[in-house]
Write a protein that holds these residues in place. Structure first.
Motif, PDB file in Angstrom:
ATOM      1  N   GLY A   1      15.752  -5.314   1.175  1.00 29.65           N
ATOM      2  CA  GLY A   1      15.288  -4.621  -0.021  1.00 29.65           C
ATOM      3  C   GLY A   1      14.609  -5.588  -0.983  1.00 29.65           C
ATOM      4  N   GLU A   2      15.129  -6.835  -1.067  1.00 30.17           N
ATOM      5  CA  GLU A   2      14.549  -7.828  -1.984  1.00 30.17           C
ATOM      6  C   GLU A   2      13.135  -8.210  -1.544  1.00 30.17           C
ATOM      7  N   GLN A   3      12.958  -8.365  -0.228  1.00 31.41           N
ATOM      8  CA  GLN A   3      11.609  -8.695   0.269  1.00 31.41           C
ATOM      9  C   GLN A   3      10.626  -7.579  -0.072  1.00 31.41           C
ATOM     10  N   ILE A   4      11.095  -6.345   0.058  1.00 28.33           N
ATOM     11  CA  ILE A   4      10.220  -5.207  -0.219  1.00 28.33           C
ATOM     12  C   ILE A   4       9.808  -5.215  -1.693  1.00 28.33           C
TER      13      ILE A   4
ATOM     14  N   ASN B   1       0.809  -1.228   0.000  1.00 29.99           N
ATOM     15  CA  ASN B   1       0.000   0.000   0.000  1.00 29.99           C
ATOM     16  C   ASN B   1       0.837   1.271   0.000  1.00 29.99           C
ATOM     17  N   GLN B   2       2.150   1.121  -0.011  1.00 32.10           N
ATOM     18  CA  GLN B   2       3.009   2.305   0.016  1.00 32.10           C
ATOM     19  C   GLN B   2       2.780   3.156  -1.220  1.00 32.10           C
TER      20      GLN B   2
ATOM     21  N   GLU C   1      10.013   8.216   8.059  1.00 28.41           N
ATOM     22  CA  GLU C   1      11.150   8.778   7.321  1.00 28.41           C
ATOM     23  C   GLU C   1      11.423  10.194   7.839  1.00 28.41           C
ATOM     24  N   MET C   2      12.685  10.474   8.145  1.00 24.32           N
ATOM     25  CA  MET C   2      13.038  11.759   8.757  1.00 24.32           C
ATOM     26  C   MET C   2      13.598  12.722   7.703  1.00 24.32           C
TER      27      MET C   2
ATOM     28  N   GLY D   1      11.532   9.345  -3.025  1.00 29.80           N
ATOM     29  CA  GLY D   1      12.717   8.634  -3.515  1.00 29.80           C
ATOM     30  C   GLY D   1      13.267   7.608  -2.531  1.00 29.80           C
ATOM     31  N   ARG D   2      12.604   7.382  -1.436  1.00 33.36           N
ATOM     32  CA  ARG D   2      13.154   6.483  -0.417  1.00 33.36           C
ATOM     33  C   ARG D   2      12.522   5.095  -0.468  1.00 33.36           C
TER      34      ARG D   2
END
Ligand code: IPE
Ligand code: IPE
Ligand code: MG
Length: 258
Positions: free
Chosen positions: A249-252, A15-16, A215-216, A240-241
């Motif tokens: 990262g691969e799971q994402i 859902n991002q 995210e900061m 961009g993050r």
């Protein structure tokens, strides 16, 4: 982490979106802005109010659903009484002047924090504004006044403890998700993007619980200079993050394409 949590996260990741749902802001640097111009500190606070308007407009345009602003921390009482009084007056005036427009624009207004200490006039106006706008759904604008992240967590713990004493809850079963409903922002999505203006890189007791995976974004721009172009720059940085929530990262990537 157990499998249930991984499934939940897969949903979260899928859902991002490039647009944050919830943005939380520490509006800092008003005093320095005024000092740079040989003006009294309150001039910076006054100018800062204008940018709140800009931010609300941009949120409406971009479809950001929650905007949470830190206006006065529990620690700001330590400032000279005159500055505290001016800040209160400014808050009162801004709310009086803006609430009808906010309501017309379908903004739901809320405050979080220990507002009782501000006296009846401000407390009444806050309650009236919250009631007037409670059914609006374009944007939830939450202003943190006399707020502290530790105060918020302590209050939630006290509430849980009372329930335990009454026998309504077994302390051994208390998990993270049992605390969340008692926090000030219960029911909100956690902030996706945190912005702090004014150059400091700290949280200053803002939303301690809710910022766990936010995210900061820190910028040296002082709040009275932070206009819509600066906000849009923060949104570009956010888009961009890659948020990983503890996964690889691969799971994402796999979850995104599932
Ligand atoms: C932020 O600006 C507003 C409040 C804390 C109320 P400051 O007043 O902290 O400005 P600086 O940090 O002194 O420049
Ligand atoms: C944080 O700013 C609180 C608000 C913007 C309302 P401060 O200026 O109070 O934070 P510190 O003191 O620099 O950490
Ligand atoms: Mg400051």
């Amino acid at each position: 982490m157990d499998n249930t949590r991984i499934t939940d996260l897969a949903v979260v990741v899928a859902n991002q979106s490039d647009i944050p749902r919830h943005v939380a802001v520490i509006m800092d640097g008003n005093g320095r802005w005024a000092k740079n111009r040989n003006l009294p500190r309150v001039a910076g606070h006054r100018k800062g109010v204008e940018h709140v308007r800009d931010m609300v407009t941009v949120c409406g345009e971009k479809g950001i659903k929650y905007l949470t602003l830190f206006a006065f921390s529990s620690e700001n009482w330590r400032r000279p009484p005159q500055e505290v009084r001016l800040l209160m007056d400014l808050f009162l005036n801004a709310l009086e002047n803006e609430i009808i427009k906010l309501h017309k624009n379908k903004v739901r207004f809320r405050t979080i924090g220990d507002i009782e200490r501000f006296g009846k006039k401000i407390t009444d106006l806050i309650h009236q504004s919250e009631t007037l706008t409670q059914k609006n759904d374009a944007l939830t604008l939450t202003v943190a006044v006399n707020y502290g992240g530790r105060w918020d967590i302590a209050r939630a713990c006290a509430e849980l403890a009372q329930r335990a004493v009454r026998g309504e809850i077994d302390p051994k079963t208390i998990r993270e998700e049992n605390i969340e409903p008692f926090l000030s922002l219960a029911g909100y999505p956690e902030p996706d993007l945190f912005i702090r203006t004014g150059g400091e890189q700290r949280i200053s007791n803002f939303l301690l619980w809710q910022l766990a995976y936010t995210e900061m974004y820190f910028t040296p721009v002082l709040w009275p200079d932070f206009d819509r172009a600066h906000f849009e720059q923060a949104l570009v940085s956010y888009a961009g993050r890659q948020r990983r929530f503890g996964l690889t990262g691969e799971q994402i990537e796999a979850a995104r394409h599932a």
